[in-house]
Every structure is written in C-alpha cells, then in structure tokens.
Design an enzyme around this catalytic site. Structure first.
Site, PDB file in Angstrom:
ATOM      1  CG  ASP A  82       3.077   3.297 -13.218  1.00 41.93           C
ATOM      2  OD1 ASP A  82       4.425   3.881 -12.917  1.00 41.93           O
ATOM      3  OD2 ASP A  82       2.500   3.418 -12.199  1.00 41.93           O
ATOM      4  CG  ASP A 104       8.460  -2.826 -11.537  1.00 41.59           C
ATOM      5  OD1 ASP A 104       9.675  -3.326 -10.666  1.00 41.59           O
ATOM      6  OD2 ASP A 104       7.379  -2.703 -10.373  1.00 41.59           O
ATOM      7  CD  GLU A 135       9.798  -0.168  -7.788  1.00 41.76           C
ATOM      8  OE1 GLU A 135       9.033   0.180  -8.628  1.00 41.76           O
ATOM      9  OE2 GLU A 135       9.589  -1.173  -7.033  1.00 41.76           O
ATOM     10  CG  HIS A 181       2.126   0.603  -5.650  1.00 42.17           C
ATOM     11  ND1 HIS A 181       3.006  -0.340  -6.084  1.00 42.17           N
ATOM     12  CD2 HIS A 181       2.340   1.930  -6.530  1.00 42.17           C
ATOM     13  CE1 HIS A 181       3.942   0.358  -6.770  1.00 42.17           C
ATOM     14  NE2 HIS A 181       3.541   1.686  -6.962  1.00 42.17           N
ATOM     15  CG  HIS A 215       6.188   4.352  -7.530  1.00 40.12           C
ATOM     16  ND1 HIS A 215       5.768   3.672  -8.445  1.00 40.12           N
ATOM     17  CD2 HIS A 215       7.530   4.761  -8.175  1.00 40.12           C
ATOM     18  CE1 HIS A 215       6.342   3.847  -9.616  1.00 40.12           C
ATOM     19  NE2 HIS A 215       7.522   4.308  -9.315  1.00 40.12           N
ATOM     20  N   GLY A 217       1.466   7.607  -3.974  1.00 41.18           N
ATOM     21  CA  GLY A 217       1.341   8.801  -3.338  1.00 41.18           C
ATOM     22  C   GLY A 217      -0.118   8.888  -2.581  1.00 41.18           C
ATOM     23  CG  ASN A 237       4.350   7.652  -9.858  1.00 43.97           C
ATOM     24  OD1 ASN A 237       4.964   8.549 -10.349  1.00 43.97           O
ATOM     25  ND2 ASN A 237       5.026   6.292 -10.061  1.00 43.97           N
TER      26      ASN A 237
HETATM   27  P1  13P Z   1      -1.102   4.981  -5.321  1.00 43.95           P
HETATM   28  O1  13P Z   1      -2.207   3.940  -5.905  1.00 43.95           O
HETATM   29  O2  13P Z   1      -0.898   4.431  -4.002  1.00 43.95           O
HETATM   30  O3  13P Z   1      -1.338   6.364  -5.432  1.00 43.95           O
HETATM   31  O4  13P Z   1       0.485   4.693  -6.006  1.00 43.95           O
HETATM   32  C1  13P Z   1       0.539   5.132  -7.428  1.00 43.95           C
HETATM   33  C2  13P Z   1       1.776   4.657  -7.969  1.00 43.95           C
HETATM   34  O5  13P Z   1       2.894   4.727  -7.287  1.00 43.95           O
HETATM   35  C3  13P Z   1       1.668   4.252  -9.390  1.00 43.95           C
HETATM   36  O6  13P Z   1       2.826   3.827  -9.982  1.00 43.95           O
END
Ligand code: 13P
Length: 292
Positions: A82, A104, A135, A181, A215, A217, A237
């Site tokens: 990731d 990324d 991305e 995030h 992304h 979540g 994610n």
């Molecule tokens: P979160 O940490 O907000 O759940 O996002 C996860 C993410 O998008 C990882 O690439």
C-alpha cells in the site's frame, strides 16, 4: 485456495456491485485475524501492508506467512503493498511475491506521476500475475510515510482518468474523492459521490475494465460506505480502525489482567477483536458469500 492478483477479483466485484475489503495489517496476528474473518464470511480478501511494516517484518517473511495462510484458506486472497512512493521498493516487493503493488506518486506533478507509475507497471507486469494500483489526485491525512495536508489535497480530475490509465497501464485506479486517511474530524465527512460516479461511468460504463479503489475507510458512516460501493468502489481500504482495535484491546486486556503474564491470552483477545471488526466490514461491503 488461490493466490490471486487483485484485477480479476475486483473486476468480478465491480460487475457484482460489492467491494472487497482491503485491510492493512502491521503484524502476523492481525494477518491471521483478517484471514480468519474472511474465511468465516466466505469473502474474497485483500491483505495489505504499508511500507514501514513491510520493511520492519521483512517482505520475505510477510510473503511466506501470506502464502501459508492463503494456500490453506478456501477463499481467494491477495497480498497488496500500500502507498509505496519508491519505485525500486515496489519492484522488490513484486519480486518477493506480493500480488499487487500500489505506486503512490500522486503528490508529484501529473507527468511525473505517469512516469513513475508506468515504470512500476512495466516491471511488475513482466513478472505476470501481479496487478498495479495508481493514485490520481491526493488523499488527505497520514498513511504510513505519506502525509497530505487537507489544504494540499486535490481531488481526481475525471477527465484525466482515461489518459492516466492508458498512459500508465495500471490495473486499479485510486481516485481522490474527498475521503481521508485516519480519523475524520467530522461525523459526516464531505465525500464527492458524483465524482466517483462519473469516473466509474467513464472507465467502467461499457463493462468492468478498471476497478476503483476507495481509500480512507475508517470513520465513514455506514450509509456513505454503501453508497460508495453502489457507485463503483470495488476495493475498500481500512487501516486506522484495525490499529485502534489492536491498541484499545491490548490496553483493556492488560488493564483487566494486570497480574497475568500470558502473552498467548493477550494475542487471542486481540485476534478475536480484530476478527469481529473485519467481519463487520465484510458485511457492510457486501462481499460475504462472494468467494463461495
Ligand atoms: P484509513 O486508515 O482511514 O482506514 O485508510 C486506509 C487506507 O486508505 C489505506 O490505504
């Protein structure tokens, strides 16, 4: 079952209007918990690591554990790198057996993003059976080594999406649509649904071609998650939520068992809590039963 790459798995999800949970793990217990939850739910699964845990645990160790778990699980499972900003490390992880790689380069100017993303695609696709996520636009917040301030974040330009996909060769696109995030500062984050919908129409309107990744979540209201899935998000994610479960459960367990020195019981409590959390996400994303 099968060790798979994400493309085929997510084309099916796009066609079936559900999303596959992509869960970030930082240790082996989390990886086991995530796999167990997906097996219980008969759901396809993406396990992912950011660069720091990948280097800390060692990519060869992570791949070996992933393979051991995936080979004996009756569901398809991918191992995804990731938000890697380093082209060379992307290639090394592909060499080691990760099945999906995210380069990324979204903070770089557009042409540079294309150049780096294409470089990773050219290397990784030559290895066969490994897919690449790129991305476009920038997702705000902090994910491992990638930090994007809110006022620095730029949403994905739908009109650039086709050009980006065609010139890079990516298999999956993560368009910035206002999700972030980490922990949202508001209970109702401003997500640009229309933008996701438009990008999905442009790329997948004539049948699934380029699965879209959501992304950030953690902290999205359940209705927002359902809507993002309905509008075309097929990889979803989740990272911060699992970190919170791990730390909170550890703290609660130790506080309640201050005189106990049995790491196995602490590990079991953490594993149970993560398994339950992941099972909830799988239900929300609609992927339960899709691996049957
Ligand atoms: P979160 O940490 O907000 O759940 O996002 C996860 C993410 O998008 C990882 O690439």
């Amino acid at each position: 079952m099968a060790i798979v790459d994400a493309r085929e798995m997510l084309l099916e999800a796009t066609a079936g209007h559900y999303a596959v949970g992509a869960f970030n793990i930082t240790n082996i217990i989390q990886m086991e918990a995530v796999v167990e939850a997906a097996v219980e739910k008969r759901a396809p699964l993406i396990v992912q690591t950011s660069v720091t845990p990948s280097k800390f645990l060692g990519r060869h160790v992570l791949v070996a554990v992933y393979r051991a778990l995936a080979e004996s699980a009756p569901i398809p499972i991918c191992l995804h790198l990731d938000h890697c900003t380093d082209v060379d490390y992307c290639c090394r992880c592909a060499d080691s057996g990760y099945t999906n790689i995210m380069i990324d380069a979204s903070k770089a100017p557009y042409e540079e993003n294309i150049r780096q993303t294409r470089q990773v695609c050219e290397y990784v696709h030559a290895l066969d059976g490994i897919s690449v996520e790129g991305e476009l636009g920038t997702v705000s917040g902090v994910e491992d080594q990638v930090r994007v301030a809110e006022d620095e974040a730029a949403l994905c330009n739908p009109d650039q999406a086709v050009d980006f996909v065609e010139r890079t060769g990516i298999d999956l696109l993560a368009p910035a649509i206002g999700t972030a995030h980490g922990v949202y500062k508001t209970a109702n984050p401003k997500v640009d649904f229309e933008r996701l919908s438009r990008i999905n129409r442009i790329l997948n309107g004539n049948g699934p071609r380029v699965p879209l990744v959501v992304h950030g979540g953690t902290g999205l209201p359940p209705d927002t998650v359902r809507k993002l899935v309905a509008l075309g998000g097929s990889k979803f994610n989740v990272s911060t939520n699992l970190k919170h479960i791990l730390i909170d459960t550890t703290f609660q367990y130790i506080s309640a068992h201050r005189d106990q020195y049995n790491p196995g019981k602490l590990d079991a409590a953490v594993k149970d809590a993560i398994r339950a959390g992941v099972a909830g996400w799988i239900d929300l994303l609609g992927s339960a039963g899709k691996a049957a």
